[in-house]
Design an enzyme around this catalytic site. Structure first.
Site, short mmCIF file in Angstrom:
data_model
loop_
_atom_site.label_atom_id
_atom_site.label_comp_id
_atom_site.label_asym_id
_atom_site.label_seq_id
_atom_site.Cartn_x
_atom_site.Cartn_y
_atom_site.Cartn_z
N LYS A 254 0.82 -1.23 0.00
CA LYS A 254 0.00 0.00 0.00
C LYS A 254 0.84 1.26 0.00
O LYS A 254 2.03 1.24 0.31
CB LYS A 254 -0.94 0.01 1.21
CG LYS A 254 -0.25 -0.05 2.59
CD LYS A 254 0.24 1.28 3.16
CE LYS A 254 0.85 1.17 4.53
NZ LYS A 254 1.62 2.32 4.97
N ILE B 169 11.32 -4.12 2.41
CA ILE B 169 11.14 -4.21 3.87
C ILE B 169 11.52 -2.88 4.52
O ILE B 169 12.51 -2.25 4.14
CB ILE B 169 12.02 -5.37 4.41
CG1 ILE B 169 11.51 -6.69 3.83
CG2 ILE B 169 12.02 -5.40 5.93
CD1 ILE B 169 12.43 -7.87 4.03
N ALA C 220 9.78 -0.10 4.34
CA ALA C 220 9.57 0.94 3.33
C ALA C 220 8.31 1.76 3.59
O ALA C 220 8.03 2.72 2.88
CB ALA C 220 9.47 0.31 1.94
N GLY C 221 7.51 1.37 4.61
CA GLY C 221 6.24 2.07 4.84
C GLY C 221 5.18 1.66 3.83
O GLY C 221 4.21 2.38 3.60
N ALA D 141 3.87 -1.59 3.98
CA ALA D 141 3.11 -2.66 4.64
C ALA D 141 3.35 -4.05 4.04
O ALA D 141 2.43 -4.86 4.00
CB ALA D 141 1.62 -2.33 4.64
N GLY D 142 4.58 -4.33 3.64
CA GLY D 142 4.88 -5.67 3.12
C GLY D 142 4.60 -6.75 4.17
O GLY D 142 3.94 -7.75 3.89
N GLY D 143 5.09 -6.53 5.39
CA GLY D 143 4.88 -7.52 6.47
C GLY D 143 3.41 -7.67 6.81
O GLY D 143 2.92 -8.77 7.05
N ASP E 274 -1.89 -1.86 10.41
CA ASP E 274 -2.22 -1.78 8.99
C ASP E 274 -3.01 -3.01 8.50
O ASP E 274 -3.53 -3.00 7.38
CB ASP E 274 -0.94 -1.71 8.14
CG ASP E 274 -0.35 -0.31 8.11
OD1 ASP E 274 -1.10 0.67 8.32
OD2 ASP E 274 0.87 -0.19 7.87
O1 C5P Z 1 0.69 -1.58 14.98
P1 C5P Z 1 2.09 -1.78 14.55
O2 C5P Z 1 2.75 -2.95 15.24
O3 C5P Z 1 2.25 -1.85 13.06
O4 C5P Z 1 2.88 -0.48 14.98
C1 C5P Z 1 4.28 -0.40 15.06
C2 C5P Z 1 4.65 0.74 15.99
O5 C5P Z 1 4.24 1.99 15.40
C3 C5P Z 1 3.93 0.68 17.32
O6 C5P Z 1 4.71 -0.04 18.25
C4 C5P Z 1 3.82 2.13 17.71
O7 C5P Z 1 5.02 2.57 18.30
C5 C5P Z 1 3.70 2.85 16.38
N1 C5P Z 1 2.31 3.18 16.02
C6 C5P Z 1 1.68 4.24 16.69
N2 C5P Z 1 0.37 4.54 16.38
C7 C5P Z 1 -0.28 3.87 15.43
C8 C5P Z 1 0.34 2.82 14.72
C9 C5P Z 1 1.65 2.50 15.06
O8 C5P Z 1 2.28 4.87 17.57
N3 C5P Z 1 -1.55 4.20 15.14
#
Ligand code: C5P
Length: 309
Positions: A12, A104, A106-107, A109-111, A145
């Site tokens: 994405k 990986i 890259a922002g 959302a591959g994972g 995501d």
């Molecule tokens: O949810 P996810 O594991 O992808 O998020 C990775 C990190 O990004 C979280 O540990 C948090 O520090 C930050 N994050 C956030 N607010 C969000 C999504 C992610 O602070 N809405």
């Protein structure tokens, strides 16, 4: 022979990403127009009788050496498989094979796409009567995501990401897609580190998000250019100055407008057409990892066979 299912799970970009406030649980409340793109991870799951969950990843045009530092049990696809095993109550396990095409860190959302793809593939095998959308809520425990990607298509994400609203009504056809060029600077960025340093801001929904949604519904790339936004961009440009260089290169190459995707490090440049996107791509410095892709307004993720021997 063991049953298998395959899913092409798209990565994405975030057309907009408003970081509204920091929450007590450490996450941030956000508002983001998430658009899946035509760059896919291919996830194939094969049932195992021994209840184990195993993983094999191969990179196609992307460096997967980062994954070597991550124990399998921390991999999002493996976590997704355990969640599906739990929800379905099956005694079976599975082997997950992923062909990675999304860079990986890259922002893009591959994972998370790997996790969403694994959930959809295992839904087809273990919960064939359950609608994928019923899995959106439990998927939020895996990552912010994943609900949006699992829902599929163009999505408005709110809350910490778990509140998903489709941008198109059921059965509504998108007027068109956007063509874009993605450039990846080759650095994997930690999302957590970016969020820890960002400055939330109560941005105006009607000015950014509503206009961006309107541009997606109309397939109007010129309008989209006026409203693209990323509240993490300045933080990332400060922490990783090379991302700014790729942003500038896209602009110099003729992009209509350009922006960081998610927490980076990839940047995308919007184009008038596929030909225009290819022209921008040809202007990027030699050796740049780049891809011309289109946005996918409609949901495309679906498991396909062979489901039975
Ligand atoms: O949810 P996810 O594991 O992808 O998020 C990775 C990190 O990004 C979280 O540990 C948090 O520090 C930050 N994050 C956030 N607010 C969000 C999504 C992610 O602070 N809405």
């Amino acid at each position: 022979m063991a049953r298998t299912a395959t899913v092409n799970a798209p990565g994405k970009i975030n057309l907009t990403l408003e970081i509204l406030s920091k929450r007590e649980d450490g996450y941030h409340d956000l508002r983001s127009v998430l658009l899946p793109i035509s760059l896919y991870e291919t996830v194939t799951v094969t049932e195992r009788d021994d209840g184990q969950i195993t993983l094999e990843t191969v990179g196609e045009g992307v460096d997967t050496s980062e994954l070597g530092n991550c124990p399998p049990e921390k991999n999002l696809a493996v976590k997704a498989a355990w969640l599906m095993k739990d929800i379905s109550g099956t005694s079976k396990g599975c082997h997950i094979h992923i062909t990675k095409r999304v860079p990986i860190g890259a922002g893009m959302a591959g994972g998370s796409a790997d996790a969403a793809g694994t959930m959809e593939a295992l839904r087809a095998l273990w919960l064939p009567d359950v609608d994928r959308k019923q899995l959106v809520e439990p998927s939020a425990m895996l990552g912010s995501d994943i609900p949006g990607l699992l829902y599929g298509g163009a999505i408005l994400m709110e809350g910490r990401g778990e509140i998903v609203t489709p941008i198109f009504d059921e059965g509504e056809k998108a007027a068109g897609c956007f063509w874009l060029v993605i450039a990846f600077p080759g650095v994997a960025i930690s999302t957590k580190k970016v969020y820890e340093n960002c400055i939330p801001c109560l941005t105006d929904r009607s000015k950014i998000c509503d206009n961006a949604i309107y541009s997606v519904r109309k397939g109007d790339v010129r309008a989209a250019c006026r409203y693209i936004f990323n509240g993490l961009q300045d933080t990332v440009f400060n922490q990783y100055p090379e991302t700014k260089r790729f942003y500038t290169a896209l602009g110099n190459g003729g992009a209509l407008s350009q922006m960081l995707s998610g927490s980076g490090s990839a940047v995308f440049g919007l184009a008038e057409s596929k030909e225009h996107a290819l022209e921008i791509q040809s202007q990027l410095p030699e050796g740049t990892w780049s891809k011309v892709v289109q946005t996918l307004p409609d949901s495309v993720m679906a498991a396909h066979g062979p489901l039975t021997p």
